[in-house]
Design an enzyme around this catalytic site. Structure first.
Site, mmCIF file in Angstrom:
data_model
loop_
_atom_site.group_PDB
_atom_site.id
_atom_site.type_symbol
_atom_site.label_atom_id
_atom_site.label_comp_id
_atom_site.label_asym_id
_atom_site.label_seq_id
_atom_site.Cartn_x
_atom_site.Cartn_y
_atom_site.Cartn_z
ATOM 1 N N ARG A 125 104.582 79.649 60.901
ATOM 2 C CA ARG A 125 105.128 80.599 59.231
ATOM 3 C C ARG A 125 105.570 79.589 58.960
ATOM 4 O O ARG A 125 106.909 79.751 57.618
ATOM 5 C CB ARG A 125 105.920 81.132 60.250
ATOM 6 C CG ARG A 125 105.897 82.856 60.943
ATOM 7 C CD ARG A 125 106.268 83.892 60.580
ATOM 8 N NE ARG A 125 105.574 85.087 61.674
ATOM 9 C CZ ARG A 125 106.155 85.016 62.786
ATOM 10 N NH1 ARG A 125 106.997 84.293 63.308
ATOM 11 N NH2 ARG A 125 105.428 85.974 63.816
ATOM 12 N N ASN A 249 94.615 78.133 33.599
ATOM 13 C CA ASN A 249 93.580 78.521 34.210
ATOM 14 C C ASN A 249 92.255 78.737 32.947
ATOM 15 O O ASN A 249 91.129 78.735 33.482
ATOM 16 C CB ASN A 249 93.447 79.513 34.752
ATOM 17 C CG ASN A 249 94.136 79.260 36.413
ATOM 18 O OD1 ASN A 249 93.721 78.804 37.159
ATOM 19 N ND2 ASN A 249 95.605 80.703 36.142
#
Ligand SMILES: NC(=O)c1ccc[n+]([C@@H]2O[C@H](COP(=O)([O-])OP(=O)(O)OC[C@H]3O[C@@H](n4cnc5c(N)ncnc54)[C@H](O)[C@@H]3O)[C@@H](O)[C@H]2O)c1
Ligand SMILES: [Zn+2]
Length: 385
Positions: A125, A249
């Site tokens: 985790r 992007n």
């Protein structure tokens, strides 16, 4: 040394330290950053040969016990930024009994950074992560901002997370061993940041591009510092990419679809993004969103390889399969890949399109016809048909 702080939440921030030669003098930095004494370095054999020993001696100088340091090599290349390499790493980590007292160091380019970040985010985790980016692309872009991911054969970077490192240590000296192609790949991402955010930086790259390609030490260092400052500014305002950060992007919708289509081979990420910026600028131009003059500027600055790597003669010699792939591109398949892009929402295909230097916007009504038209025009201009 240039130090940039990225504040993610009120109580969480990390440093990006950029300094020539920092890799061999990391000792005091690392001992302040890494509380855990157990360290696992993830790299590939090429980067290990070049810089593994230097990093290990920096760690020893910093008081880390060599018996508590492990190094794992993964194969080199984008096609190994995959679930199967992540699984190999999980197996190795378990074998080596990596636990919550372990810190990961990603030593390498964007592939190593994204993959190590993904494993660091998911193993137990989440364990602490430090980036030591060794390509220009990783220094100007991928090590900044906490995006970590692996590729799926149908969609790029589709399995991933946001996971912030403890620190990023960037040594522009390591760029001297980089191939010419990878220097150009990094310049492409710097150009992307300049197009969307800074006309002044764009002009600076235009002026210095020949010397940058020749790996001029001081100019490369300047390029890294400026690109990191610009990207950090965007990331600080929108760390989880809810809005503004999406502009980073630009070139990546088409670029990622090309990478998927080419099976993550023959076409590097930087090359794909260069082609993506050219085609997406063409779409913007066809929509009347930008001036012809602007498109010319983009074509001019990207006329150095890798963009011209697609030029028919050269590409025929160098990579027949990529040339064939772009020439015979299957538009239905290409469009299908675009529908899987992470930026899309509610079935709408979303691109970042440029309007002018320093200005790019999110457009969410991209249609198949205009994408095909732009690709066809692009193929004609670059003699790919
Ligand atoms: N996380 C992000 O925000 C983000 C942003 C941009 C790109 N990326 C990802 O980055 C990846 C591309 O990264 P890349 O261009 O660094 O490719 P890469 O990691 O494959 O590195 C390119 C080549 O350079 C070699 N290399 C690395 N350092 C070297 C050095 N100092 N000297 C000589 N050779 C060296 C590598 O072994 C490899 O062969 C893509 O997967 C892309 O999706 C991620
Ligand atoms: Zn990119």
């Amino acid at each position: 040394m240039k130090e940039i702080k990225i504040k993610i939440t009120e109580d969480k921030e990390y440093k990006i330290c950029i300094k020539k030669g920092i890799l061999i003098n990391l000792d005091e930095h690392l001992s302040k950053t890494i509380e855990n004494k157990r360290i696992i370095i993830i790299t590939n054999s090429l980067v290990n040969c070049l810089y593994g020993v230097k990093l290990l001696s920096s760690l020893k100088k910093g008081g880390f016990n060599p018996d508590l340091i492990d190094l794992i090599e993964v194969p080199d290349g984008e096609k190994y930024k995959s679930l199967s390499t992540a699984k190999y790493l999980y197996d190795e980590l378990l074998k080596r009994k990596a636990d919550r007292t372990t810190t990961f160091i990603a030593l390498g380019g964007g592939v190593i950074g994204d993959l190590t970040g993904f494993v660091a985010a998911t193993y137990m985790r989440g364990l602490p992560l430090v980036h030591i980016p060794t390509t220009l692309l990783a220094q100007v872009d991928s090590s900044i901002g906490g995006k970590v991911a692996i590729d799926h054969h149908l969609a790029k970077n589709i399995i991933g997370s946001f996971y912030q490192p403890k620190a990023v240590y960037t040594d522009p000296e390591v760029l001297q061993t980089l191939s010419d192609k990878d220097i150009k790949n990094g310049i492409v991402e710097a150009i992307k940041i300049a197009v969307i955010k800074s006309p002044a930086f764009f002009k600076w790259i235009e002026k210095n591009i020949d010397l940058l390609i020749k790996k001029h030490r001081d100019l490369l260092c300047e390029l890294v510092k400026e690109a990191v400052s610009l990207k950090a500014d965007i990331v600080l305002k929108d760390p989880w990419e809810k809005g503004l950060r999406k502009v980073l992007n630009f070139g990546h919708s088409i670029g990622h679809a090309l990478e998927v289509g080419a099976g993550y081979q023959d076409l590097s990420h930087g090359e794909a993004v260069a082609l993506g910026m050219l085609v997406e600028t063409k779409i913007a131009r066809n929509r009347g969103m930008c001036l012809e003059e602007f498109e010319k500027q983009i074509k001019q600055i990207l006329s150095f390889p890798p963009a011209c790597a697609v030029h028919a003669d050269r590409r025929k010699r160098e990579s027949k399969s990529l040339f064939q792939y772009i020439k015979n591109i299957d538009y239905n398949q290409f469009w299908e890949t675009l529908t899987l892009d992470k930026k899309n929402s509610q079935g709408k295909i979303t691109f970042i399109l440029p309007e002018a230097l320093g200005k790019a916007v999110l457009i969410d009504d991209i249609n198949k016809k205009e994408v095909i038209e732009a690709l066809e025009e692009f193929k004609k201009e670059w003699k790919l048909c």
